[in-house]
Design an enzyme around this catalytic site. Structure first.
Site, short mmCIF file in Angstrom:
data_model
loop_
_atom_site.label_atom_id
_atom_site.label_comp_id
_atom_site.label_asym_id
_atom_site.label_seq_id
_atom_site.Cartn_x
_atom_site.Cartn_y
_atom_site.Cartn_z
N ALA A 207 88.19 -0.92 81.52
CA ALA A 207 88.36 -0.20 82.76
C ALA A 207 87.11 0.20 83.69
CB ALA A 207 89.34 0.84 82.50
N LYS B 129 83.92 -1.15 83.32
CA LYS B 129 83.62 -2.51 83.77
C LYS B 129 84.03 -2.85 85.12
CE LYS B 129 81.43 -5.21 79.86
NZ LYS B 129 81.75 -6.35 79.22
N ASP C 232 78.20 -11.36 79.01
CA ASP C 232 77.71 -11.24 77.61
C ASP C 232 76.55 -10.55 77.41
OD1 ASP C 232 78.77 -11.58 74.76
OD2 ASP C 232 77.22 -13.20 74.38
P1 IMP Z 1 78.86 -6.97 75.12
O1 IMP Z 1 78.72 -8.58 75.46
O2 IMP Z 1 79.14 -6.36 76.24
O3 IMP Z 1 80.08 -7.16 74.30
O4 IMP Z 1 77.75 -6.57 74.16
C1 IMP Z 1 77.64 -7.18 72.69
C2 IMP Z 1 76.95 -6.03 71.89
O5 IMP Z 1 75.56 -5.76 72.41
C3 IMP Z 1 77.71 -4.80 71.86
O6 IMP Z 1 78.63 -4.77 70.97
C4 IMP Z 1 76.46 -3.57 71.72
O7 IMP Z 1 76.25 -3.50 70.22
C5 IMP Z 1 75.23 -4.02 72.41
N1 IMP Z 1 75.33 -3.76 73.88
C6 IMP Z 1 75.65 -4.19 74.95
N2 IMP Z 1 75.61 -3.61 76.00
C7 IMP Z 1 75.21 -2.29 75.39
C8 IMP Z 1 74.50 -1.34 76.09
O8 IMP Z 1 74.66 -1.30 77.36
N3 IMP Z 1 73.93 -0.19 75.34
C9 IMP Z 1 73.86 -0.51 73.69
N4 IMP Z 1 74.13 -1.63 73.29
C10 IMP Z 1 74.80 -2.54 74.17
#
Ligand code: IMP
Length: 192
Positions: A12, A14, A70
């Protein structure tokens, strides 16, 4: 009638962030809104590939304009790792604590602690694909600091700041983050 756009997330936060930037231009729908409860595959070996795979899944199965994102943490001294594998760096459990400990261990004794968060967004609009990227550069510190945020936030200090993302908190983070930058580019494109 407003154009509809599916955001391939049920997060939510995002949705709100994007709605705030986009204003009234479009009607944003979550996966729940379109009754998509599938575990959408993310098996590519790049951030762009995963974003495209998720967006394509929605487009092919629901025939709606959509976008997916991603994100990964790319560390210089580790040749860009954990990158696309950031969520499961220490194994399949998606355990942030274990991921951070593994990263700190891998960086032990390394002088270069530069890193960047990178977000790739894939938009599919009227059958055409568009990619957007957002990057925030910074450094991995030696020990965790701060309680806000998620993932690797407690060990990442963005360039130009002395506090970690987890110390800065969401208000500051959301103005300078990789995700915010990618979303801004997407929104500029959608507003054109
Ligand atoms: P997603 O693609 O947004 O699901 O991110 C994949 C992974 O990257 C997450 O599970 C976190 O481990 C890491 N990650 C993504 N965005 C962030 C952030 O803003 N802060 C810290 N870790 C992040």
């Amino acid at each position: 009638m407003k154009k509809k756009l599916v955001v391939a997330t049920n997060n939510a936060h995002k949705l709100e962030e994007i709605a705030a930037i986009l204003g009234d231009e479009m009607e944003l729908l979550s996966l729940k809104d379109i009754k998509c409860f599938a575990d959408i595959p993310e098996t590519a070996d790049t951030l762009e590939g995963n974003a495209r795979q998720k967006a394509m899944y929605i487009y092919e199965n629901y025939g709606m304009d959509c976008f997916a994102d991603d994100t990964g943490l790319e560390v210089d001294a580790l040749n860009g790792a954990p990158g696309v594998y950031s969520a499961r760096y220490a194994g399949d459990g998606h355990d942030s604590e274990a991921n951070m400990q593994k990263l700190l261990h891998e960086l032990e004794g390394k002088k270069n602690r530069k890193a960047q968060f990178r977000t790739a967004i894939c938009l599919i609009q009227e059958g055409k694909e568009y990619l957007f990227e957002g990057i925030v550069k910074g450094e991995i510190i030696q020990e965790k600091r701060g309680g806000a945020g998620f993932g690797y936030d407690p060990i990442f200090v963005p360039e130009g700041y002395e506090q970690t993302f987890a110390e800065l908190g969401n208000d500051v983070k959301n103005t300078i983050s990789h995700r915010a930058r990618a979303v801004e580019k997407l929104c500029l494109f959608l507003k054109k």
